[in-house]
Design a protein around this motif. Structure first.
Motif, mmCIF file in Angstrom:
data_model
loop_
_atom_site.group_PDB
_atom_site.id
_atom_site.type_symbol
_atom_site.label_atom_id
_atom_site.label_comp_id
_atom_site.label_asym_id
_atom_site.label_seq_id
_atom_site.Cartn_x
_atom_site.Cartn_y
_atom_site.Cartn_z
ATOM 1 N N SER C 2 0.839 -1.197 0.000
ATOM 2 C CA SER C 2 0.000 0.000 0.000
ATOM 3 C C SER C 2 0.879 1.254 0.000
ATOM 4 C CB SER C 2 -0.928 -0.001 1.205
ATOM 5 O OG SER C 2 -0.237 0.391 2.344
ATOM 6 N N ASP C 3 0.637 2.128 -0.977
ATOM 7 C CA ASP C 3 1.426 3.357 -1.072
ATOM 8 C C ASP C 3 0.973 4.279 0.038
ATOM 9 O OD1 ASP C 3 0.794 3.639 -4.645
ATOM 10 O OD2 ASP C 3 1.459 1.961 -3.408
ATOM 11 N N LYS C 4 1.903 5.048 0.504
ATOM 12 C CA LYS C 4 1.473 6.085 1.422
ATOM 13 C C LYS C 4 0.767 7.145 0.582
ATOM 14 C CE LYS C 4 2.915 7.976 5.690
ATOM 15 N NZ LYS C 4 3.881 8.705 6.437
ATOM 16 N N GLY C 5 -0.333 7.609 1.080
ATOM 17 C CA GLY C 5 -1.059 8.617 0.317
ATOM 18 C C GLY C 5 -1.950 8.026 -0.754
ATOM 19 N N PHE C 6 -2.059 6.704 -0.789
ATOM 20 C CA PHE C 6 -2.961 6.085 -1.746
ATOM 21 C C PHE C 6 -4.406 6.323 -1.298
ATOM 22 C CE2 PHE C 6 -5.350 1.971 -2.345
ATOM 23 C CZ PHE C 6 -5.808 2.283 -3.623
ATOM 24 N N GLU C 7 -5.141 7.035 -2.116
ATOM 25 C CA GLU C 7 -6.540 7.285 -1.785
ATOM 26 C C GLU C 7 -7.417 6.471 -2.721
ATOM 27 O OE1 GLU C 7 -7.988 8.718 0.678
ATOM 28 O OE2 GLU C 7 -6.157 9.512 1.590
ATOM 29 N N PRO C 8 -7.923 5.359 -2.240
ATOM 30 C CA PRO C 8 -8.697 4.496 -3.131
ATOM 31 C C PRO C 8 -10.015 5.148 -3.541
ATOM 32 C CG PRO C 8 -8.827 3.704 -0.878
ATOM 33 C CD PRO C 8 -7.853 4.833 -0.872
ATOM 34 N N ARG C 9 -10.545 4.662 -4.636
ATOM 35 C CA ARG C 9 -11.877 5.074 -5.050
ATOM 36 C C ARG C 9 -12.792 3.862 -4.917
ATOM 37 N NH1 ARG C 9 -11.191 7.749 -10.724
ATOM 38 N NH2 ARG C 9 -9.908 5.905 -10.983
ATOM 39 N N ILE C 10 -13.841 4.052 -4.170
ATOM 40 C CA ILE C 10 -14.746 2.941 -3.892
ATOM 41 C C ILE C 10 -16.134 3.316 -4.403
ATOM 42 C CG2 ILE C 10 -15.817 1.587 -2.056
ATOM 43 C CD1 ILE C 10 -13.244 2.210 -0.396
ATOM 44 N N VAL C 11 -16.754 2.374 -5.103
ATOM 45 C CA VAL C 11 -18.111 2.621 -5.592
ATOM 46 C C VAL C 11 -19.084 1.849 -4.704
ATOM 47 C CG1 VAL C 11 -19.708 2.352 -7.509
ATOM 48 C CG2 VAL C 11 -17.341 2.983 -7.947
ATOM 49 N N ALA C 12 -20.096 2.552 -4.215
ATOM 50 C CA ALA C 12 -21.098 1.878 -3.381
ATOM 51 C C ALA C 12 -22.449 1.937 -4.073
ATOM 52 C CB ALA C 12 -21.177 2.557 -2.022
ATOM 53 N N ASP C 123 -14.333 1.286 7.763
ATOM 54 C CA ASP C 123 -13.632 0.012 7.796
ATOM 55 C C ASP C 123 -13.264 -0.470 6.395
ATOM 56 O OD1 ASP C 123 -12.753 -2.294 9.409
ATOM 57 O OD2 ASP C 123 -14.194 -3.351 8.120
ATOM 58 N N PHE C 124 -14.195 -0.319 5.484
ATOM 59 C CA PHE C 124 -13.949 -0.796 4.122
ATOM 60 C C PHE C 124 -12.832 0.028 3.469
ATOM 61 C CE2 PHE C 124 -15.782 -1.610 -0.345
ATOM 62 C CZ PHE C 124 -15.198 -2.863 -0.421
ATOM 63 N N THR C 125 -12.857 1.336 3.707
ATOM 64 C CA THR C 125 -11.810 2.187 3.144
ATOM 65 C C THR C 125 -10.443 1.774 3.685
ATOM 66 O OG1 THR C 125 -13.406 3.980 3.092
ATOM 67 C CG2 THR C 125 -11.117 4.582 2.779
ATOM 68 N N ARG C 126 -10.413 1.498 4.989
ATOM 69 C CA ARG C 126 -9.152 1.068 5.594
ATOM 70 C C ARG C 126 -8.668 -0.218 4.942
ATOM 71 N NH1 ARG C 126 -8.181 -2.814 8.436
ATOM 72 N NH2 ARG C 126 -10.372 -3.267 8.789
ATOM 73 N N GLN C 127 -9.615 -1.129 4.745
ATOM 74 C CA GLN C 127 -9.240 -2.415 4.154
ATOM 75 C C GLN C 127 -8.717 -2.243 2.726
ATOM 76 O OE1 GLN C 127 -12.437 -5.373 3.356
ATOM 77 N NE2 GLN C 127 -11.187 -6.662 4.653
ATOM 78 N N ILE C 128 -9.398 -1.421 1.954
ATOM 79 C CA ILE C 128 -8.967 -1.229 0.568
ATOM 80 C C ILE C 128 -7.600 -0.546 0.543
ATOM 81 C CG2 ILE C 128 -9.536 -0.139 -1.641
ATOM 82 C CD1 ILE C 128 -11.365 -2.456 -0.998
ATOM 83 N N LYS C 129 -7.389 0.365 1.484
ATOM 84 C CA LYS C 129 -6.068 1.005 1.544
ATOM 85 C C LYS C 129 -4.996 -0.042 1.774
ATOM 86 C CE LYS C 129 -6.945 5.775 2.744
ATOM 87 N NZ LYS C 129 -6.922 6.829 3.765
ATOM 88 N N GLU C 130 -5.299 -0.991 2.639
ATOM 89 C CA GLU C 130 -4.341 -2.069 2.906
ATOM 90 C C GLU C 130 -4.089 -2.907 1.665
ATOM 91 O OE1 GLU C 130 -5.473 -2.687 7.541
ATOM 92 O OE2 GLU C 130 -5.571 -4.457 6.239
ATOM 93 N N LEU C 131 -5.170 -3.144 0.919
ATOM 94 C CA LEU C 131 -5.034 -3.993 -0.269
ATOM 95 C C LEU C 131 -4.291 -3.290 -1.399
ATOM 96 C CD1 LEU C 131 -8.578 -5.626 -0.339
ATOM 97 C CD2 LEU C 131 -6.432 -6.763 0.206
ATOM 98 N N GLY C 132 -4.289 -1.974 -1.352
ATOM 99 C CA GLY C 132 -3.569 -1.237 -2.386
ATOM 100 C C GLY C 132 -4.408 -1.063 -3.634
ATOM 101 N N PRO C 133 -3.802 -0.457 -4.666
ATOM 102 C CA PRO C 133 -4.568 -0.186 -5.885
ATOM 103 C C PRO C 133 -5.056 -1.467 -6.550
ATOM 104 C CG PRO C 133 -2.494 1.014 -5.873
ATOM 105 C CD PRO C 133 -2.445 0.050 -4.734
ATOM 106 N N ASN C 134 -6.181 -1.353 -7.174
ATOM 107 C CA ASN C 134 -6.790 -2.475 -7.874
ATOM 108 C C ASN C 134 -5.904 -2.880 -9.055
ATOM 109 O OD1 ASN C 134 -8.380 -4.008 -9.573
ATOM 110 N ND2 ASN C 134 -9.837 -2.361 -9.982
ATOM 111 N N PRO C 135 -5.503 -4.146 -9.107
ATOM 112 C CA PRO C 135 -4.591 -4.572 -10.181
ATOM 113 C C PRO C 135 -5.214 -4.513 -11.573
ATOM 114 C CG PRO C 135 -5.348 -6.473 -8.917
ATOM 115 C CD PRO C 135 -5.837 -5.247 -8.199
ATOM 116 N N LEU C 136 -6.539 -4.358 -11.634
ATOM 117 C CA LEU C 136 -7.165 -4.294 -12.958
ATOM 118 C C LEU C 136 -6.960 -2.943 -13.623
ATOM 119 C CD1 LEU C 136 -10.653 -5.962 -12.503
ATOM 120 C CD2 LEU C 136 -8.678 -6.857 -13.705
ATOM 121 N N LYS C 137 -6.577 -1.953 -12.798
ATOM 122 C CA LYS C 137 -6.397 -0.617 -13.360
ATOM 123 C C LYS C 137 -5.378 -0.659 -14.468
ATOM 124 C CE LYS C 137 -7.339 2.377 -9.510
ATOM 125 N NZ LYS C 137 -6.708 3.134 -8.451
#
Lengths: 657, 277, 142
Positions: C2-12, C123-137
């Motif tokens: 996970s990059d520092k400063g990585f701000e994931p984009r999550i669609v709900a 919680d979900f944002t935290r988890q996605i931050k841990e997972l890092g950027p989506n490899p499909l990008k």
């Protein structure tokens, strides 16, 4: 889409939005993002205010806009407002989309930059989406003012009278030969001790005579088609074998009939004839022939009733028939049953003659009952001691987890009636808790405490006749833990009364399918909302009243019946209701007839047309959940205003920032 | 086995028990489906070559059986079917595409070698086996052991590599016997841009795999059809394992059994026990 | 990773009656949660086609959330049952594609559960931050 001319409006909502989101930047961003489509992008202090709405209307004219996007609060708050403004501006109200940048952005975000970015994303998503919007028309459904009420107990009677008195036609369908329901079987009513028949009979008679009420006794609803305002109902009219037009209700046929059968109304404690009216105050007070008993139907002989019938009303050849009626709304008031005593073998009902059910006791104590109101054992003797057992089947995880709500009170009533007749009779109440929650109920309990009734806090575990000592010989022994003194007691009595749980009618499940409403785990009909819509069901235009929704006493039942009647009258008064616009439909050409959608529809709105090999959606039944659309493999099913293209555009836009 | 089948078919036609039999024939070195109406034609009936008999012909937008049933309602038909053909028929029955009424399935078993060619787990009809002995099926995809061991990252890389080969020929879809839609979402513009390569990863392939989550009969046609040898079934197999575990459902085994994605009956029943509060 | 400063984009994807209203309630209650989640309103969680999820991931979302009414509370009676069945398949599908199934979540949030909505998002944002950027990008793949 090049022909789109979009107007974008970003609302400050005072400082509610503008305090966190840089609204000017967002508005500029929208214009720069799609300069060809976004013709005008503005920010304004209060979009929902009249000047704000006027801005939209004016711009539509001035800039020839054909799409409107407002970024402000939640669509649940102001979507209607802005749709109206859009329509007032002269374009279809569905060429509008809202981005929620208050509840979902400014109010929940700490950082100004993050909030501004998120607001941009939501706005761009709305811009992408609105390009795929299509014009939709509002639909209204006419309400047929005729009403069907199912069940002729006190709930059905109350609702029928209220609706009919207001001048509307009511069809009241009752399964048995007379209306009246369980209340007609009761002796006195708690806590006021007024006689049940005395307050019910006048209402029954009013129903029978009411010009606006068509009474359909000895009938059952077989099929319901249609939707709110326009139901088509098939009613099975069972053959009464008596022409009720001609019959005068003189009762000679019943006297002359030689065949006897147990009388259900008297809980089989007295006989009735093959041609019978269930009880003296029945409405209609005209007999029916029970074909399963009648000699004529068995071996072709007898016809005694026909011979003695002056008006010639006997119709042996009458057949069951289906009558079709059309109504706009329906009230289900199908009532309840008591749990069968045989299903609880530990209490020995059937094995020990002097174990009575609550209803048997009601009849026993009733002056028109089989004993003329004398409380006697099955052997005809006066009981010296009586045990009344609460919570039999209720509040019991093995049977019904819920409280039946009426037992404590009628048990108290029984005690009082016993004490009134036999002052020396020992009465024992075996209870878990006394639940006397209604108006005047606790007072009634306090009164009974002074009448010399023995209260034993503990549930009877078992009734036995196995005597351990001479005083128990020939008695029924109640074995219960008295939790007040912490010991197991054995109390011998002459008679035991089981306060059995109120349970849902066994046919409730089937009825729920016929009427497309649902039943909960205990079989009671499920209300739309437990607090705010207690008599509505998930099906519009179908309401529930009384104990079919859950155990309740007479006052609550009558109150609910009134509420259901008010709901129905509301529909009738309005004359038409707005139908859901965002319904689903199926593109016929694309449908391959795989039927994936059919079973998934919660409203049975989808049918398979075998001839065309296509599925079809009845727009009037569809409520617009879109479950079928989410499942359609061919993309043939679509939901208005939630089309695949629109959602994909929204996904694309939301990720564009 | 073939002579027995022919004998049986001859009897069926001669005794007029059926009006016609669908089978595979050879014309000028080409395998093709054939409607046998006279017993004299039966010399040309073949069973040893795999042919996707139930596959929907894309120009006709219909499969052979459905076409004949629609054109000639009431015609008494028989079909010479392998295990996969029978499973396809059952799945298509559930989806209203073909009817079992007036249809006799003359089922025959494939041998182990054939099962290996197709990686077929059930190389015989389950309800209508008439000819041949059941051979043991191939339960696992040849790459399954390797694939299952991969980490998520390795899987992701694996598929990127595999799908970069895809030439968007639609062969996997066209060969599939349980694909029947008149319009295919794999062609919908919001998933896939016409004429563009490489394909949109992974939506393009996801469409079909997801639609067949509880429908794939593991006939192997998609992989056999793929000119780029993409092991497509590796994507389907975990889904099939899951539907088996969750709903005890295996596609194509029983025409009466309801597809778990079509129904929420179980939940309706469960509702009785669901804690609502 | 996970990059520092990585701000994931999550669609709900939120159902109109429960989760969207619950999210609104989080707003009116002024609860604070990360700004990474962007909401799309649908009438019912049953409307959501798993292809929406995969499409969002393909278009660059790092995580996808589905919010529906609690089981038994569906405004349309049974829509969330369908959502639940599809979600199970989606998870398996993602896993076999090599996409961490934790990038996808199905949550029941009722209209009264504003705090729960905020918690889920946090919680979900935290988890996605841990997972890092989506490899499909685009560009993420090797």
């Amino acid at each position: 889409m090049s022909n789109c001319r979009i107007g974008v409006y970003v609302c400050h909502c005072g400082s509610n939005i503008a305090g966190k989101v840089r609204v000017d930047e967002v508005a500029r961003y929208a214009k720069d993002y799609a300069p060809d489509e976004v013709v005008i992008s503005r920010e304004y202090k209060y979009m929902c205010s009249d000047p704000g709405q006027d801005l939209i209307k004016k711009d539509i004219k001035e800039f020839n806009l054909n799409r409107i996007v407002v970024a402000s609060c939640s669509p649940l708050m102001h979507e209607k407002t802005f749709r109206n403004a859009t329509a007032d501006g002269g374009i279809n109200p569905f060429f509008f989309q809202m981005a929620n940048i208050r509840e979902h952005v400014s109010w929940v975000t700490e950082d100004e930059n993050a909030a501004t970015e998120k607001a941009k994303a939501l706005l761009i998503a709305a811009i992408h989406r609105v390009m795929h919007h299509e014009a939709l028309e509002k639909r209204t459904v006419h309400i047929n003012p005729q009403v069907l009420i199912v069940g002729g107990g006190i709930a059905g009677i109350t609702a029928a009278l209220q609706i009919a008195d207001a001048g509307n036609k009511v069809f009241l369908v009752e399964k048995s030969p007379s209306i009246g329901g369980h209340m007609a079987q009761l002796d006195k009513t708690f806590p006021t001790l007024d006689c049940s028949a005395c307050i019910l009979t006048p209402k029954m008679t009013s129903v029978g005579q009411h010009p606006n009420i068509t009474l359909m006794t000895y009938s059952e609803v077989q099929e319901v088609n249609g939707y709110v305002g326009n139901f088509k109902v098939k009613v099975l009219r069972k053959a009464k074998s008596v022409d009720h037009e001609k019959c005068t209700g003189c009762g000679v046929c019943t006297q002359k009939c030689p065949m006897k059968a147990p009388n259900e109304f008297e809980l089989n404690m007295a006989p009735r004839k093959a041609i019978y009216t269930p009880f003296p105050q029945a409405v209609p007070n005209k007999p029916v022939i029970d074909k399963t008993i009648c000699t004529y139907y068995k071996n072709g002989r007898c016809k005694a009733c026909e011979k003695f019938c002056g008006p010639g009303a006997i119709l042996f050849d009458e057949q069951d028939r289906i009558e079709e009626i059309e109504v706009g709304s329906i009230i289900l008031a199908t009532g309840y049953d008591l749990k069968t005593a045989e299903s609880l073998p530990e209490y020995g009902f059937g094995r020990y003659p002097n174990v009575f059910t609550a209803f048997e006791f009601e009849r026993l104590v009733n002056s028109s009952g089989p004993t003329g109101g004398k409380i006697v054992t099955r052997e005809g003797k006066e009981p010296k001691s009586i045990g009344i057992l609460h919570c039999i089947g209720s509040r019991d995880k093995k049977y019904c987890e819920y409280c039946s709500r009426v037992c404590c009170m009628y048990a108290l009533k029984f005690s009082h009636l016993i004490k009134e007749k036999y002052h020396d009779c020992e009465v024992y109440q075996f209870y878990i808790d006394m639940r006397c929650f209604g108006k005047g109920y606790e007072e009634f309990y306090n009164r009974l405490l002074k009448e010399g009734v023995n209260f034993v806090r503990g549930k009877v575990a078992e009734i036995t006749d196995a005597a351990l000592e001479p005083s128990e010989e020939g008695k029924l022994i109640m074995r219960a833990e008295d939790t007040m003194i912490g010991t197991v007691r054995r109390i011998p009595v002459d008679m035991a009364i089981l306060c059995l749980a109120m349970v849902a009618k066994p046919e409730a499940k089937e009825l729920s399918h016929i009427f497309s409403c649902s039943v909960g785990k205990d079989g009671w009909f499920t209300e739309k909302h437990p607090k705010l819509a207690p008599v509505s069901t998930a099906s519009d235009g179908i309401f529930i009243a009384g104990a079919c929704q859950g155990p309740k006493d007479i006052p609550d039942t009558v109150a609910q019946a009134g509420a259901a009647a008010a709901e129905v009258l509301n529909l009738i008064q309005r004359g038409e209701v707005e139908a859901e616009v965002v319904t689903a439909d199926i593109e016929e050409d694309l449908c391959s007839g795989c039927r994936t959608c059919v079973e998934l529809c919660p409203y049975t709105a989808i049918t398979y047309n075998a001839e065309k090999k296509k599925s079809e959606i009845n727009g009037a039944l569809c409520k617009g959940c879109g479950t079928c659309v989410g499942a359609c493999p061919s993309g043939a099913a679509y939901q208005r205003n939630f089309r695949d293209e629109q959602i994909y555009a929204e996904i694309k836009g939301i990720l564009a920032v | 086995m073939i002579s027995e089948i022919k004998k049986y078919c001859r009897e069926l036609l001669d005794s007029k028990k059926v009006d016609a039999i669908i089978g595979v024939s050879e014309e000028e070195g080409q395998w093709m489906p054939f409607l046998f109406t006279e017993s004299s034609q039966l010399d040309k009936l073949f069973v040893d070559k795999k042919y996707p008999l139930m596959t929907t012909s894309k120009p006709m937008k219909e499969n052979i059986l459905s076409y004949i049933q629609r054109k000639h309602p009431g015609m008494k038909l028989a079909i010479v079917a392998r295990g996969c053909d029978e499973r396809a028929i059952f799945e298509l029955v559930k989806r209203g595409q073909v009817k079992l009424e007036n249809l006799e399935i003359i089922g025959y078993a494939c041998d182990r070698r054939q099962a290996e060619t197709c990686t077929c787990p059930t190389p015989h009809p389950t309800k209508n086996l008439k000819f041949g002995e059941k051979a043991e099926g191939v339960k696992e995809h040849k790459l399954a052991a390797e694939f299952d061991k991969m980490s998520l990252e390795e899987k992701s890389r694996f598929w990127h590599k595999q799908f970069s080969k895809c030439i968007k020929c639609y062969g996997c879809r066209n060969a599939c016997p349980v694909c029947f839609c008149k319009t295919c979402l794999m062609e919908a513009h919001f998933y896939t841009q016409p004429g563009e390569l490489p394909v949109e990863y992974p939506t393009f392939h996801f469409v079909q795999r997801y639609h067949h989550a509880a429908q794939c009969i593991e006939c192997g046609e998609c992989e056999l059809a793929c000119p780029m040898d993409i092991p497509l079934r590796l994507m389907s197999q975990p889904l099939l394992r899951q539907t088996k575990e969750l709903y005890d459902y295996v596609p194509g085994m029983d025409p009466e059994q309801e597809c778990p994605l079509f129904t929420i009956k179980q939940e309706r029943a469960e509702e009785a026990s669901d804690e609502l509060f | 990773m996970s990059d520092k400063g990585f701000e994931p984009r999550i669609v709900a994807f939120l159902c109109n009656w429960c989760s969207y209203t619950g999210a609104d309630l989080a707003g009116t209650s002024r609860l604070k949660y990360p700004a990474n989640v962007r909401t799309i309103r649908v009438m019912c969680s049953g409307r959501i086609d798993p292809l929406f999820i995969i499409s969002a991931l393909q278009k660059g979302a790092d995580g996808v959330l589905i919010g529906g009414c609690h089981i038994g509370d569906c405004h349309y009676q049974k829509g969330n049952y369908s959502a639940r069945r599809r979600a199970a398949i989606t998870e398996t599908m993602l896993e076999s594609l090599g996409i961490d199934p934790r990038r996808f979540r199905l949550e029941w949030v009722s209209a009264s559960e504003g705090p729960k909505y905020a918690e889920v998002i946090t919680d979900f944002t935290r988890q996605i931050k841990e997972l890092g950027p989506n490899p499909l990008k685009k560009g993420a793949a090797k």
